[in-house]
Design a protein around this motif. Structure first.
Motif, PDB file in Angstrom:
ATOM      1  N   VAL A   1      -1.435  -1.261  -4.047  1.00  0.00           N
ATOM      2  CA  VAL A   1      -0.593  -1.102  -5.228  1.00  0.00           C
ATOM      3  C   VAL A   1      -0.341  -2.468  -5.871  1.00  0.00           C
ATOM      4  O   VAL A   1      -0.419  -2.627  -7.094  1.00  0.00           O
TER       5      VAL A   1
ATOM      6  N   ILE B   1      10.531   1.485   2.424  1.00  0.00           N
ATOM      7  CA  ILE B   1       9.427   0.528   2.429  1.00  0.00           C
ATOM      8  C   ILE B   1       9.373  -0.135   3.799  1.00  0.00           C
ATOM      9  O   ILE B   1      10.361  -0.734   4.244  1.00  0.00           O
TER      10      ILE B   1
ATOM     11  N   LEU C   1       2.105   4.433   6.971  1.00  0.00           N
ATOM     12  CA  LEU C   1       1.881   4.950   5.617  1.00  0.00           C
ATOM     13  C   LEU C   1       2.156   6.447   5.498  1.00  0.00           C
ATOM     14  O   LEU C   1       2.596   6.921   4.458  1.00  0.00           O
TER      15      LEU C   1
ATOM     16  N   TYR D   1       0.846  -1.201   0.000  1.00  0.00           N
ATOM     17  CA  TYR D   1       0.000   0.000   0.000  1.00  0.00           C
ATOM     18  C   TYR D   1       0.880   1.251   0.000  1.00  0.00           C
ATOM     19  O   TYR D   1       2.054   1.206   0.365  1.00  0.00           O
ATOM     20  N   SER D   2       0.277   2.375  -0.392  1.00  0.00           N
ATOM     21  CA  SER D   2       0.967   3.662  -0.319  1.00  0.00           C
ATOM     22  C   SER D   2      -0.046   4.784  -0.254  1.00  0.00           C
ATOM     23  O   SER D   2      -1.101   4.728  -0.906  1.00  0.00           O
ATOM     24  N   ASP D   3       0.250   5.796   0.531  1.00  0.00           N
ATOM     25  CA  ASP D   3      -0.550   7.022   0.554  1.00  0.00           C
ATOM     26  C   ASP D   3      -0.033   8.050  -0.449  1.00  0.00           C
ATOM     27  O   ASP D   3      -0.699   9.055  -0.708  1.00  0.00           O
ATOM     28  N   LYS D   4       1.148   7.793  -0.994  1.00  0.00           N
ATOM     29  CA  LYS D   4       1.808   8.786  -1.844  1.00  0.00           C
ATOM     30  C   LYS D   4       1.936   8.361  -3.302  1.00  0.00           C
ATOM     31  O   LYS D   4       2.138   9.210  -4.171  1.00  0.00           O
ATOM     32  N   HIS D   5       1.852   7.058  -3.565  1.00  0.00           N
ATOM     33  CA  HIS D   5       2.134   6.556  -4.908  1.00  0.00           C
ATOM     34  C   HIS D   5       1.054   5.569  -5.345  1.00  0.00           C
ATOM     35  O   HIS D   5       0.451   4.892  -4.523  1.00  0.00           O
TER      36      HIS D   5
ATOM     37  N   THR E   1       6.168   6.786   5.236  1.00  0.00           N
ATOM     38  CA  THR E   1       6.966   5.946   4.353  1.00  0.00           C
ATOM     39  C   THR E   1       6.440   6.066   2.927  1.00  0.00           C
ATOM     40  O   THR E   1       5.371   6.629   2.687  1.00  0.00           O
ATOM     41  N   ASP E   2       7.201   5.539   1.985  1.00  0.00           N
ATOM     42  CA  ASP E   2       6.745   5.583   0.591  1.00  0.00           C
ATOM     43  C   ASP E   2       5.774   4.450   0.282  1.00  0.00           C
ATOM     44  O   ASP E   2       4.747   4.654  -0.360  1.00  0.00           O
ATOM     45  N   PHE E   3       6.124   3.255   0.739  1.00  0.00           N
ATOM     46  CA  PHE E   3       5.274   2.078   0.540  1.00  0.00           C
ATOM     47  C   PHE E   3       5.307   1.247   1.822  1.00  0.00           C
ATOM     48  O   PHE E   3       6.274   1.305   2.595  1.00  0.00           O
TER      49      PHE E   3
ATOM     50  N   LEU F   1       8.471   4.030  -7.901  1.00  0.00           N
ATOM     51  CA  LEU F   1       9.614   3.759  -7.020  1.00  0.00           C
ATOM     52  C   LEU F   1      10.870   4.443  -7.546  1.00  0.00           C
ATOM     53  O   LEU F   1      11.226   4.313  -8.718  1.00  0.00           O
TER      54      LEU F   1
END
Length: 276
Positions: free
Chosen positions: A215, A132, A191, A116-120, A194-196, A126
């Motif tokens: 994702v 991560i 989340l 999961y990601s809140d940003k991507h 972090t990125d993922f 990546l």
């Protein structure tokens, strides 16, 4: 007269106690206490399984845990009758580490681990040096790293056991990703920082995340499905058979299809649908 009444009273008391002892010895267990982590598996019990068992005269209590250690300790010590939170690979390692002999009896519909990601929105986002997070328990850490390897982002030592690999077994990290193992229950909260994040299905859904928002989703092998776990001496008892019958029922399959979309179905549900 008083002595006679006391004697009669004592006789009736002893007979009552004897009858109670005879009943408790002869009756099957009709109250089941099950440990589960809060979220989808606790919900499955409450909404899909308990109504079936109640029709059979059972009363079911659920004890919710927020870690992966206490449910097995409570089961081994007889404080609960079964638990529902772990895959068979994790249980095998737990039995070995703690010198116990709990049994993974049968799998249940399982929410897969996912990225999961809140940003991507995609793995294509990546970039070098991104962070991560992933669960730090050995089994789910291994699952997360194996997914990264399947994505072609890392290479894991070929000699490492794929079921218990750790970040120390990474021999190539193409994007120099910062891999941060943390407590599984904390992965949804990570989340924002972090990125993922790789998040177990139960913690993802309990935190409000949806499988459709992931994702990437794991193609979950059978060994990573969640199992009903019992003490070895209880697997043939009537309460255990009643619990198994409820999970294998047409009624619970209907519940799964309506309320657990995207979950990985256990083999007995897959077979039941193939035969329809």
């Amino acid at each position: 007269m008083r002595k006679t009444l006391l004697t009669i009273s004592l006789i009736f008391t002893l007979l009552a106690l004897g009858a109670c002892g005879s009943t408790s010895a002869g009756d099957e267990k009709k109250e089941i206490t099950i440990g589960a982590t809060a979220g989808p598996y606790s919900d499955q019990l409450k909404e899909g399984i308990i109504p079936i068992l109640e029709k059979e005269g059972y009363r079911v209590n659920i004890v919710e845990f927020n870690d992966y250690i206490q449910p097995n300790i409570a089961l081994n010590e007889g404080e609960i009758d079964a638990n529902l939170f772990q895959n068979s690979i994790y249980l095998k390692q737990f039995n070995k580490n703690h010198d116990v002999d709990l049994v993974a009896s049968y799998a249940v519909p399982t929410a897969p681990i996912a990225l999961y990601s809140d940003k991507h929105d995609s793995l294509d986002d990546l970039k070098e040096g991104m962070t991560i997070t992933m669960p730090n328990d050995p089994t789910n850490l291994a699952r997360s790293l194996n997914m990264l390897a399947d994505f072609g982002l890392i290479t894991v030592n070929e000699k490492a056991d794929p079921t218990v690999v750790s970040e120390k077994d990474i021999v190539e990290n193409k994007l120099h990703l910062h891999i941060k193992p943390i407590d599984p229950a904390q992965t949804p909260r990570s989340l924002g920082d972090t990125d993922f994040a790789f998040i177990n299905g139960n913690f993802a859904l309990a935190s409000g995340l949806k499988l459709g928002e992931a994702v990437e989703i794991e193609k979950t092998p059978e060994g990573y499905l969640i199992y009903v776990t019992l003490r070895k001496e209880d697997i043939e008892k009537p309460f255990a058979k009643a619990l198994e019958k409820a999970y294998h029922s047409d009624e619970f399959l209907d519940y799964t299809n309506k309320h657990a979309k995207g979950y990985v179905k256990p083999p007995y549900q897959v077979k039941k649908e193939e035969n329809e």
